[in-house]
Scaffold this motif. Structure first.
Motif, PDB file in Angstrom:
ATOM      1  N   THR A 148      28.708  -2.055   9.289  1.00 10.99           N
ATOM      2  CA  THR A 148      27.269  -1.867   9.147  1.00 10.99           C
ATOM      3  C   THR A 148      26.981  -1.057   7.888  1.00 10.99           C
ATOM      4  O   THR A 148      27.839  -0.341   7.379  1.00 10.99           O
ATOM      5  CB  THR A 148      26.706  -1.131  10.374  1.00 10.99           C
ATOM      6  OG1 THR A 148      27.431   0.088  10.561  1.00 10.99           O
ATOM      7  CG2 THR A 148      26.856  -1.991  11.630  1.00 10.99           C
TER       8      THR A 148
ATOM      9  N   SER B 112      22.427  -0.502  11.280  1.00  5.31           N
ATOM     10  CA  SER B 112      21.815  -1.125  10.107  1.00  5.31           C
ATOM     11  C   SER B 112      21.034  -0.115   9.277  1.00  5.31           C
ATOM     12  O   SER B 112      20.783  -0.337   8.092  1.00  5.31           O
ATOM     13  CB  SER B 112      20.890  -2.265  10.533  1.00  5.31           C
ATOM     14  OG  SER B 112      19.850  -1.771  11.374  1.00  5.31           O
ATOM     15  N   ASP B 113      20.638   0.998   9.901  1.00  8.02           N
ATOM     16  CA  ASP B 113      19.975   2.071   9.170  1.00  8.02           C
ATOM     17  C   ASP B 113      20.268   3.379   9.894  1.00  8.02           C
ATOM     18  O   ASP B 113      20.950   3.411  10.922  1.00  8.02           O
ATOM     19  CB  ASP B 113      18.465   1.829   9.038  1.00  8.02           C
ATOM     20  CG  ASP B 113      17.770   1.640  10.371  1.00  8.02           C
ATOM     21  OD1 ASP B 113      18.218   2.252  11.373  1.00  8.02           O
ATOM     22  OD2 ASP B 113      16.793   0.891  10.429  1.00  8.02           O
TER      23      ASP B 113
END
Length: 336
Positions: free
Chosen positions: A237, A278-279
């Protein structure tokens, strides 16, 4: 049908249902002597079946692949399962496209009795395959080899390339093949890691059969599903960090279950656990699952480290501030 023919067909049926049979066990199942088994094996060889004989105490017989496909004996349930499977396979992203599976399906359905054909059509109409058709291409030969190993509980060696591009040779006991989230996954017991592992089938190659049979390791359908769900989320990721937690590895794995995958002992009763997302918000969510009361450190890099600190700072200030009164409706009645 003569007794000799019926016995030879019964022998063929046994050879098709297992990769290896000890001679004494075949004789016992058929109710004949080992000498009779040897004669029946020779009759099947004369009909084109390649049957390998293995000498010694651990020897026996196994049905080998030949230059041409000999006739197969299928029960009603097996024929229905193959026909439905071919229909599903024709819609999936398999190397070679759907033409091969459709051709095979046509040959199977051509010889199915009407009653079985109606069952195939009814089952296939209710099966709605999802996801895999738009995912990674999988070699049907690889799937076939893995399916045999799962069926027979046979240990295999295989070459695997991880998401990070790292190549390794693994020794495993295959348990289950499962399509999910546009990919095929192999769930197996990893002999070198002494634990369950899940592998993307499109990253597997060079499968070698060891002919060593393993004692089945039972798993419930719910456990299998959890393994696959974890594998689907276990990818590289954009935001990754390691949390070093003040909990021993065994206690951490007992608490987290399959979500502890990737954790390693850090020494002195601590555990290192990779977390990502993802963040930075997803990474924060992952860290929130660390057991309550356990202290930990993270090596989150910049600028994500500063982003997470700012995000958490605003949350703390919001919790410390007095709540904002709800607006009142006309007449002095609070809204909500």
């Amino acid at each position: 049908m003569s007794d000799t023919t019926a016995r030879a067909l019964a022998l063929l049926d046994l050879l098709q249902t297992h990769r290896h049979w000890p001679g004494p066990e075949l004789a016992e199942r058929l109710g004949v002597t080992e000498r009779t088994v040897r004669r029946d094996v020779e009759r099947l060889r004369d009909l084109g079946y390649r049957i390998e004989s293995l000498p010694g105490a651990a020897g026996g017989y196994r049905l080998e692949a030949g230059a041409a496909l000999p006739p197969l004996l299928l029960g009603d349930e097996e024929a229905v399962a193959i026909a439905v499977g071919l229909r599903v396979a024709a819609t999936q992203r398999l190397v070679g496209g759907p033409d091969t599976t459709l051709t095979a399906l046509a040959k199977v359905q051509q010889v199915l009795p009407p009653a079985l054909r109606r069952r195939v059509e009814a089952i296939a109409a209710s099966v709605q395959p999802t996801g895999v058709a738009s995912g990674s291409a999988v070699d049907t030969e690889v799937l076939a080899q893995l399916a045999l190993a799962c069926r027979d509980h046979e240990r295999i060696r295989m070459r695997y390339v991880s998401a990070a591009g790292e190549e390794s040779v693994r020794r495993v006991e295959p348990h289950t093949l499962a399509p999910a989230d546009r990919h095929w996954y192999l769930l197996c017991w990893d002999l070198d890691r002494d634990d369950w592992r899940t592998f993307r089938v499109d990253r597997l190659s060079d499968i070698q059969h060891t002919r060593v049979l393993a004692k089945p390791r039972p798993l419930t359908p719910e456990q299998v599903e959890e393994f696959i769900v974890v594998a689907m989320s276990w990818t590289r990721t954009p935001v990754e960090t390691d949390a070093v937690i003040d909990i021993g590895i065994e206690d951490f794995r007992a608490y987290m279950g399959q979500w502890a995958q990737g954790s390693t002992p850090e020494g002195d009763g601590r555990t290192r656990w990779p977390v990502g997302g993802s963040d930075v918000r997803e990474t924060m969510f992952g860290l929130s699952w660390i057991p309550a009361g356990a202290e930990y450190t993270v090596d989150l890099a910049e600028p994500q480290r500063s982003e997470l600190r700012e995000l958490l700072g605003r949350m703390l200030r919001a919790l410390d501030a007095p709540p904002t009164p709800k607006p009142a409706r006309p007449g002095g009645v609070p809204v909500g």
